[in-house]
Write a protein that holds these residues in place. Sequence first.
Motif, PDB file in Angstrom:
ATOM      1  N   CYS A 125      36.742  34.381  30.160  1.00  0.00           N
ATOM      2  CA  CYS A 125      36.291  35.423  31.082  1.00  0.00           C
ATOM      3  C   CYS A 125      36.776  35.161  32.510  1.00  0.00           C
ATOM      4  O   CYS A 125      36.109  35.511  33.477  1.00  0.00           O
ATOM      5  CB  CYS A 125      34.775  35.572  31.050  1.00  0.00           C
ATOM      6  SG  CYS A 125      34.176  37.086  31.838  1.00  0.00           S
ATOM      7  N   ASN A 126      37.910  34.486  32.613  1.00  0.00           N
ATOM      8  CA  ASN A 126      38.517  34.228  33.912  1.00  0.00           C
ATOM      9  C   ASN A 126      40.007  34.488  33.811  1.00  0.00           C
ATOM     10  O   ASN A 126      40.605  34.301  32.756  1.00  0.00           O
ATOM     11  CB  ASN A 126      38.330  32.760  34.305  1.00  0.00           C
ATOM     12  CG  ASN A 126      36.987  32.486  34.955  1.00  0.00           C
ATOM     13  OD1 ASN A 126      36.829  32.670  36.153  1.00  0.00           O
ATOM     14  ND2 ASN A 126      36.008  32.068  34.162  1.00  0.00           N
ATOM     15  N   ARG A 163      45.455  33.638  30.335  1.00  0.00           N
ATOM     16  CA  ARG A 163      44.551  33.817  31.473  1.00  0.00           C
ATOM     17  C   ARG A 163      45.277  33.706  32.809  1.00  0.00           C
ATOM     18  O   ARG A 163      44.631  33.670  33.851  1.00  0.00           O
ATOM     19  CB  ARG A 163      43.400  32.805  31.400  1.00  0.00           C
ATOM     20  CG  ARG A 163      42.523  33.042  30.184  1.00  0.00           C
ATOM     21  CD  ARG A 163      41.390  32.049  30.061  1.00  0.00           C
ATOM     22  NE  ARG A 163      40.723  32.225  28.768  1.00  0.00           N
ATOM     23  CZ  ARG A 163      40.152  31.248  28.072  1.00  0.00           C
ATOM     24  NH1 ARG A 163      40.142  30.018  28.562  1.00  0.00           N
ATOM     25  NH2 ARG A 163      39.584  31.499  26.908  1.00  0.00           N
ATOM     26  N   LEU A 190      36.715  40.312  30.500  1.00  0.00           N
ATOM     27  CA  LEU A 190      37.303  40.902  31.706  1.00  0.00           C
ATOM     28  C   LEU A 190      37.407  42.416  31.530  1.00  0.00           C
ATOM     29  O   LEU A 190      37.878  42.898  30.513  1.00  0.00           O
ATOM     30  CB  LEU A 190      38.702  40.309  31.935  1.00  0.00           C
ATOM     31  CG  LEU A 190      38.888  39.341  33.094  1.00  0.00           C
ATOM     32  CD1 LEU A 190      37.691  38.417  33.243  1.00  0.00           C
ATOM     33  CD2 LEU A 190      40.150  38.530  32.914  1.00  0.00           C
ATOM     34  N   ILE A 195      38.444  46.325  37.231  1.00  0.00           N
ATOM     35  CA  ILE A 195      39.290  45.553  38.149  1.00  0.00           C
ATOM     36  C   ILE A 195      40.302  46.469  38.827  1.00  0.00           C
ATOM     37  O   ILE A 195      40.532  46.388  40.037  1.00  0.00           O
ATOM     38  CB  ILE A 195      39.998  44.411  37.386  1.00  0.00           C
ATOM     39  CG1 ILE A 195      38.977  43.340  36.990  1.00  0.00           C
ATOM     40  CG2 ILE A 195      41.105  43.797  38.237  1.00  0.00           C
ATOM     41  CD1 ILE A 195      39.478  42.349  35.964  1.00  0.00           C
ATOM     42  N   THR A 218      39.015  38.660  39.293  1.00  0.00           N
ATOM     43  CA  THR A 218      39.087  38.153  37.920  1.00  0.00           C
ATOM     44  C   THR A 218      38.351  36.824  37.767  1.00  0.00           C
ATOM     45  O   THR A 218      38.553  36.124  36.786  1.00  0.00           O
ATOM     46  CB  THR A 218      40.559  37.950  37.510  1.00  0.00           C
ATOM     47  OG1 THR A 218      41.216  37.169  38.519  1.00  0.00           O
ATOM     48  CG2 THR A 218      41.269  39.271  37.342  1.00  0.00           C
ATOM     49  N   CYS A 219      37.498  36.495  38.722  1.00  0.00           N
ATOM     50  CA  CYS A 219      36.679  35.284  38.603  1.00  0.00           C
ATOM     51  C   CYS A 219      35.538  35.550  37.627  1.00  0.00           C
ATOM     52  O   CYS A 219      34.890  36.596  37.694  1.00  0.00           O
ATOM     53  CB  CYS A 219      36.112  34.895  39.971  1.00  0.00           C
ATOM     54  SG  CYS A 219      34.997  33.474  39.920  1.00  0.00           S
ATOM     55  N   GLY A 220      35.280  34.613  36.752  1.00  0.00           N
ATOM     56  CA  GLY A 220      34.237  34.792  35.751  1.00  0.00           C
ATOM     57  C   GLY A 220      32.857  35.010  36.340  1.00  0.00           C
ATOM     58  O   GLY A 220      31.997  35.625  35.715  1.00  0.00           O
ATOM     59  N   ALA A 223      33.314  38.807  37.134  1.00  0.00           N
ATOM     60  CA  ALA A 223      34.152  39.679  36.310  1.00  0.00           C
ATOM     61  C   ALA A 223      33.384  40.767  35.574  1.00  0.00           C
ATOM     62  O   ALA A 223      33.892  41.867  35.377  1.00  0.00           O
ATOM     63  CB  ALA A 223      34.953  38.852  35.307  1.00  0.00           C
ATOM     64  N   THR A 224      32.163  40.452  35.166  1.00  0.00           N
ATOM     65  CA  THR A 224      31.424  41.454  34.406  1.00  0.00           C
ATOM     66  C   THR A 224      30.630  42.378  35.319  1.00  0.00           C
ATOM     67  O   THR A 224      29.975  43.305  34.858  1.00  0.00           O
ATOM     68  CB  THR A 224      30.452  40.777  33.414  1.00  0.00           C
ATOM     69  OG1 THR A 224      29.537  39.965  34.152  1.00  0.00           O
ATOM     70  CG2 THR A 224      31.207  39.913  32.423  1.00  0.00           C
ATOM     71  N   VAL A 226      32.052  43.416  38.560  1.00  0.00           N
ATOM     72  CA  VAL A 226      32.928  43.998  39.571  1.00  0.00           C
ATOM     73  C   VAL A 226      32.682  45.497  39.667  1.00  0.00           C
ATOM     74  O   VAL A 226      32.610  46.177  38.659  1.00  0.00           O
ATOM     75  CB  VAL A 226      34.410  43.742  39.221  1.00  0.00           C
ATOM     76  CG1 VAL A 226      35.313  44.595  40.084  1.00  0.00           C
ATOM     77  CG2 VAL A 226      34.751  42.284  39.416  1.00  0.00           C
ATOM     78  N   CYS A 251      36.750  30.072  41.637  1.00  0.00           N
ATOM     79  CA  CYS A 251      38.087  30.677  41.551  1.00  0.00           C
ATOM     80  C   CYS A 251      38.990  30.285  42.705  1.00  0.00           C
ATOM     81  O   CYS A 251      40.187  30.587  42.673  1.00  0.00           O
ATOM     82  CB  CYS A 251      37.993  32.203  41.437  1.00  0.00           C
ATOM     83  SG  CYS A 251      37.312  33.015  42.913  1.00  0.00           S
TER      84      CYS A 251
END
Length: 256
Positions: A125-126, A163, A190, A195, A218-220, A223-224, A226, A251
């Motif tokens: 997830c990153n 990734r 992601l 994004i 895109t940092c975990g 990410a969910t 954003v 990140c």
Amino acid sequence: MGESNFGALRTAPNRPVAPDFTAQVFTRIGLDRYVTAASAIGEVFVAWRSGGVSALRIAGDAMTFESWYGERFGRRVVPAREEDPISAAARAKLGGDEVEVPIDLGECSPFERRVLEKAAEITRCNARPYGWVARELGVPDATRAVGNALGRNPVPLLIPCHRVIRTDFTVGGYVFGSETKRTLLEAEGLDFAAIERVTRGGFRYVGDDDDGTFCLPTCGTVATRVGSPGFVALRSVDEAHAHGLRPCSTCRPIAA
DNA sequence: TGGGTGACGACGC
DNA sequence: AGCGTCGCCACCC
């Protein structure tokens, strides 16, 4: 040449030859073996030798895989007759378990190794840009070389080179195709639609007013979420500082 | 040795 | 916004 050596041994006096003599020699030499395993992108061939997993490719024609392997590594690879701790670990990891898998990077250059080891640090997830990897390695201008090194990753999925993406947050290239790369990243959590909504218009960072940090989108850690309330899209590091935000330590969006 | 190549990135239209 | 150009670096002849 090898044949005649075996012949000489076979005819040595007073020394019976065990039926599995050949297998014993191969084991001692460390002949490379492979199995098929289930993964997020379907069946794959996983090859290994004494040092660890040496290669991973999408499963298909065995002949094609074996000749590709010989061409690339200069060694023969044969179907394994039984599971090994190394293949078992790879199988578990490909199935989603968080286990350590020994990897054999024997044919890689020192630079390729460093790139792959850095990519291996990126968790589920990153995603990080190619330029980020170059910067972390202390060679910020080597982004293109980073891409080339990842392109030669002998063990995709196990070393998650998918990734590493482009600085503009498009996915970039992949051994198994950009679509597969995007699918993998989406499956890991992601949300590229979100994004893209954020990055459209030149936004490069996402600030979190709650914890006072700013991240790559895109940092975990974000990410969910954003695009949800509480996040501000930022065009530059200066903007982040103007908001009183500090760089996320996960990140690491800017150079230390 | 040196020139060609590429999973990049910044810039200019 | 999307495309061409050019610089960059590691690798391969």
